[in-house]
Design a protein around this motif. Structure first.
Motif, PDB file in Angstrom:
ATOM      1  N   THR A 183      21.706  48.195  44.114  1.00 26.36           N
ATOM      2  CA  THR A 183      22.921  48.757  44.696  1.00 26.36           C
ATOM      3  C   THR A 183      22.925  48.472  46.201  1.00 26.36           C
ATOM      4  O   THR A 183      21.890  48.121  46.784  1.00 26.36           O
ATOM      5  N   ALA A 188      27.099  38.886  47.320  1.00 31.25           N
ATOM      6  CA  ALA A 188      27.648  38.329  46.081  1.00 31.25           C
ATOM      7  C   ALA A 188      26.663  38.491  44.924  1.00 31.25           C
ATOM      8  O   ALA A 188      27.048  38.720  43.774  1.00 31.25           O
ATOM      9  N   LYS A 218      26.830  42.092  43.659  1.00 33.60           N
ATOM     10  CA  LYS A 218      28.078  42.320  42.923  1.00 33.60           C
ATOM     11  C   LYS A 218      28.024  41.681  41.528  1.00 33.60           C
ATOM     12  O   LYS A 218      28.376  42.299  40.526  1.00 33.60           O
ATOM     13  N   SER A 219      27.526  40.437  41.460  1.00 30.39           N
ATOM     14  CA  SER A 219      27.614  39.704  40.193  1.00 30.39           C
ATOM     15  C   SER A 219      26.495  40.047  39.219  1.00 30.39           C
ATOM     16  O   SER A 219      26.639  39.841  38.019  1.00 30.39           O
ATOM     17  N   TYR A 271      29.751  41.442  49.059  1.00 36.68           N
ATOM     18  CA  TYR A 271      29.875  42.300  47.867  1.00 36.68           C
ATOM     19  C   TYR A 271      31.342  42.527  47.509  1.00 36.68           C
ATOM     20  O   TYR A 271      31.714  42.537  46.351  1.00 36.68           O
ATOM     21  N   ASN A 272      32.171  42.682  48.533  1.00 37.96           N
ATOM     22  CA  ASN A 272      33.571  43.054  48.314  1.00 37.96           C
ATOM     23  C   ASN A 272      34.513  41.861  48.190  1.00 37.96           C
ATOM     24  O   ASN A 272      35.729  42.034  48.241  1.00 37.96           O
ATOM     25  N   GLU A 306      27.868  43.681  52.650  1.00 40.00           N
ATOM     26  CA  GLU A 306      29.029  44.385  52.079  1.00 40.00           C
ATOM     27  C   GLU A 306      30.241  43.474  51.985  1.00 40.00           C
ATOM     28  O   GLU A 306      31.000  43.522  51.025  1.00 40.00           O
TER      29      GLU A 306
END
Lengths: 249, 354, 176
Positions: free
Chosen positions: C143, C134, C137-138, C174-175, C171
């Motif tokens: 990466t 998270a 992603k945020s 992340y998703n 992941e």
């Protein structure tokens, strides 16, 4: 002219500072004779205590380190861990070994540290002028037990050999006395075994040597020997308290 | 250059010591230096070295005495209360002129104090701790990378001068991880240890490791001889890092972890246009008096920032020697000063200077 | 550019390990960094936190007073650190364990059902990896490819099989 008696090579020419009748001189000689007979003087490193034997580093011809009060077994441990192939010994009195240095004594024994300890028990602090030691007998008058050691307020003596023999680490624990010729011979044999054990890699050995302190006991040398026999030996019985060679038989 | 790795400060001390030829480590558990002992316990058996957990700090330092006297590069580590216990042995080591390295990862005191970072043992490590006229060479790194080079220097200098050396850190430095490489570790020097107890082999006079001299004349002679070495150390071994002191109105000084906070504060202050410089003592003994004396010719004020109630500030005052006022700001008990607190303190001093 | 990240929660939630992954990722990427744990007598269940600084410049003080990123995995730590976050910063919190809203309106807020997802799909104590996903992603701090290099370094060589396992959960976070 035939030489019938001479100073062991492992003793230096420095005159002892010990009082007349004190048995430290005998014990030094026994240790030195053993170093000679085992041919280990050049291979030995000794550790001197704080107490009457503080200047033992001047008397033994081998390399020596002077330790802080009670710390000789820790210093010896440091030396032995650097030179495992050398013969490392300490020479300590009862205040040094059984009071301030109790932890170092017990733990070097518990580790089975491969060193040899010569422990002089004369039931008193000699160098500082005759104070109560951890080994002072019940009722014994000293400078700091002027009315006799009262076990209710001043505690009981410690029997080091018996105590250490309960541990798994030591290979050899014996108590000897320097009162008669036969006993002095037995003392030497015990000291020799304690060094031989180290050479053989058997681990921690300690010889408790019942000794006299005529000056601080306020007795003549002859009377002091009698006191050792009459008062000390019954409280501190002579003998071998631990010997892994016997256990292995 | 080899690849950098991440290491905790405490572990970096251990690795640097091993690379400096240390093969004998005597420890006793205490927070916050435990990782160092654990590192040594893991590594030493694999490289033919000795890790021994002693029965007490007292025993550990005396094992170092024995090992150092026997000619080895020996180390022990502890934190404040443990250093108090080791102080007896440290005094004997100094008195017997033995080289060794002692690590002190300082925590709050007095007494059991706390386990958080502190610098309240400055007096203990620079002014004695144990009894007698003696000094340790005291190194105060401020990063994990610097820990590595100073640990190696500590062993070398200790041996060169036959004076025990200390690495002084705190919990932050010991616990934090930073990238580190071991390219900068200097080679261990070799000195002729003909004084060590290695067995006479019946080929020489016996060696005696000792600090007892019953004749006052003999004792004074050894102390004066040692003092001459201390004087050489004071002349040659002062180390510090300084920047922006040439034009500085205010020189802020701090060592170890606190110096990192000071750098953050000074960055902000310089961006505001205040002329602030920094002197960071790297050796606490010898104290880098020369750079302070020089800076005192131009600086209008000094500020010593410490995690104590004011200890190093006394040495700063001696070095500045009345040429400029010396201020103090400190937090203690395990509290680390914030950059903001330091910024406000400097602004206050700057306001007074106008 | 400097990121001052505080990760915080209970001991046993993998707070320090999550920080280590970030530190190693920064190392591999050639950034300057520091990693500073809280330490104390408690080993499990007590408060744990970890300060990670990732920067293009040498790191000054390793102690973070005002984080720009707060990852909070229990309520006491959110209560303690919420107001320290700089305006415009990011608070990522585990909403499985924290049953309140963020009071600030000047920060970016990311609520993640981390412990819930981890408990259902892996193990509850892997929620730290969901939180890292998270975070990526945020904030875009690293990466997925970059953090994989960090995971590879942070996981002990004896537990290599955990690399893919950890990455799967990162992941997953992340998703979301």
């Amino acid at each position: 002219m035939a030489i019938v008696f001479k100073k062991p090579h492992a003793l230096t020419d420095a005159p002892f500072h010990y009082c007349p009748g004190c048995t430290h001189g005998i014990c030094h000689r026994l240790v030195a004779e053993v170093l000679d007979e085992l041919g280990i003087e050049g291979n030995a490193i000794g550790v001197a205590p704080v107490g009457c034997a503080v200047m033992a580093y001047d008397y033994f011809n081998c390399d020596m380190q002077e330790a802080a009060h009670g710390r000789a077994p820790a210093v010896a441990t440091g030396i032995k861990r650097v030179h495992p192939d050398k013969v490392v010994f300490t020479y300590q009195g009862d205040g040094d070994l059984a009071a301030i240095g109790t932890a170092e004594t017990v733990h070097s024994a518990a580790r089975g540290e491969n060193i040899t300890i010569i422990f002089i028990n004369n039931t008193i602090y000699g160098m500082t002028g005759g104070q109560m030691a951890p080994t002072t007998l019940p009722g014994q008058v000293t400078q700091t037990s002027p009315y006799g050691r009262d076990i209710k307020t001043q505690g009981n003596p410690i029997r080091i050999s018996e105590m250490l023999s309960t541990l798994d680490g030591p290979s050899y624990i014996a108590r000897v006395a320097l009162d008669t010729v036969p006993n002095i011979k037995k003392a030497k044999a015990a000291i020799k075994k304690a060094f031989q054990n180290q050479i053989d890699g058997k681990g921690f050995s300690l010889v408790e040597v019942l000794s006299t302190c005529p000056t601080n006991w306020g007795l003549s040398p002859a009377e002091a020997i009698k006191r050792l026999q009459k008062d000390m030996i019954p409280y501190y019985p002579l003998g071998v308290y631990k010997d892994i060679d016997d256990e292995n038989k | 250059m080899s690849e950098k790795v991440l290491m905790k400060g405490n572990e970096a001390i251990g690795e640097a010591a091993i690379r400096s030829g240390c093969r004998h480590f005597f420890g006793y558990p205490i927070t916050p230096q435990t990782e160092l002992s654990a590192y040594m316990a893991k590594k030493m058996p694999k490289i033919g070295g000795v890790f021994l957990q002693a029965e007490s700090e007292v025993a550990a330092i005396n094992m170092v005495y024995g090992a150092a006297g026997a000619g080895a590069r020996a180390m022990t580590s502890s934190s404040s209360p443990g250093i108090s216990l080791k102080s007896e042995g440290i005094s004997y080591i100094a008195g017997a002129d033995l080289p060794c390295v002692i690590v002190d990862i300082v925590r709050g005191g007095p007494g059991l104090g706390g386990i958080q970072p502190a610098q309240s043992d400055y007096f203990q490590v620079t002014k004695g701790g144990g009894h007698g006229d003696y000094h340790l060479i005291v190194y105060a790194p401020n990063s994990v990378q610097e820990i590595v080079s100073l640990t190696a220097d500590a062993f070398n200098k200790s041996e060169e001068y036959r004076v025990p050396a200390m690495i002084l850190g705190d919990g932050t430095l010991g616990q934090m991880m930073e990238p580190v490489d071991f390219d900068s570790v200097p080679e261990p020097i070799t000195t002729n240890k003909d004084w060590a107890t290695t067995g006479t082999g019946l080929k020489r006079e016996h060696n005696i490791i000792n600090s007892l001299y019953l004749s006052p004349e003999a004792l004074e002679k050894t102390i004066i001889e040692r003092q001459k070495r201390y004087d050489i150390i004071k002349e040659k071994e002062q180390r510090y890092e300084a920047h922006d002191i040439e034009d500085a109105d205010i020189v802020v000084t701090a060592y170890g972890t606190t110096s990192r906070v000071v750098e953050s504060a000074v960055k902000t202050l310089r961006e505001e246009g205040l002329k602030v410089g920094v002197i960071r003592p790297i050796t606490l003994w010898p104290f880098p008096v020369k750079v302070f004396a020089e800076a005192a010719n131009t600086a209008k004020a000094f500020l010593s920032v410490e995690m104590s109630m004011g200890q190093m500030v006394e040495d700063v005052k001696i070095a500045v020697n009345g040429k400029a006022p010396v201020y103090f700001f400190g937090r203690t008990g395990g509290i680390i000063p914030t950059p903001q607190e330091i910024i406000e303190e400097v602004r206050k001093i700057a306001g007074g200077l106008k | 550019m400097t990121d001052n990240i505080i990760i915080t929660g209970f001991g046993g939630q993998g707070i320090l390990f999550a920080g280590k992954i970030l530190a190693y990722t920064a190392l591999v990427k050639g950034k300057k960094l520091s990693w500073l744990p809280s330490y104390g007598p408690e080993m499990r269940g007590g408060a744990a936190n970890c300060h990670v600084i990732v920067s293009d410049e040498p790191v000054g003080s390793p102690i973070i007073i005002t984080p720009n990123i707060l990852i909070s995995m229990n309520k006491p730590s959110l209560d303690k650190f919420e107001n320290d976050v700089v305006p415009g910063g990011t608070i990522i919190y585990d909403k499985t364990l924290i049953d309140r809203e963020i009071k600030r309106d000047d920060v970016k807020v990311v609520a993640v059902d981390a412990t819930g997802i981890a408990a259902r799909e892996a193990k509850a104590n892997m929620a730290n990896m969901i939180m890292l996903g998270a975070l990526l992603k945020s904030t875009g701090i690293f990466t997925l490819e970059e953090i994989r290099a960090g995971v590879e370094k942070a996981v002990p060589p004896t537990k290599k099989d955990l690399i893919d396992y950890n990455m799967k959960l990162i992941e997953r976070g992340y998703n979301l």
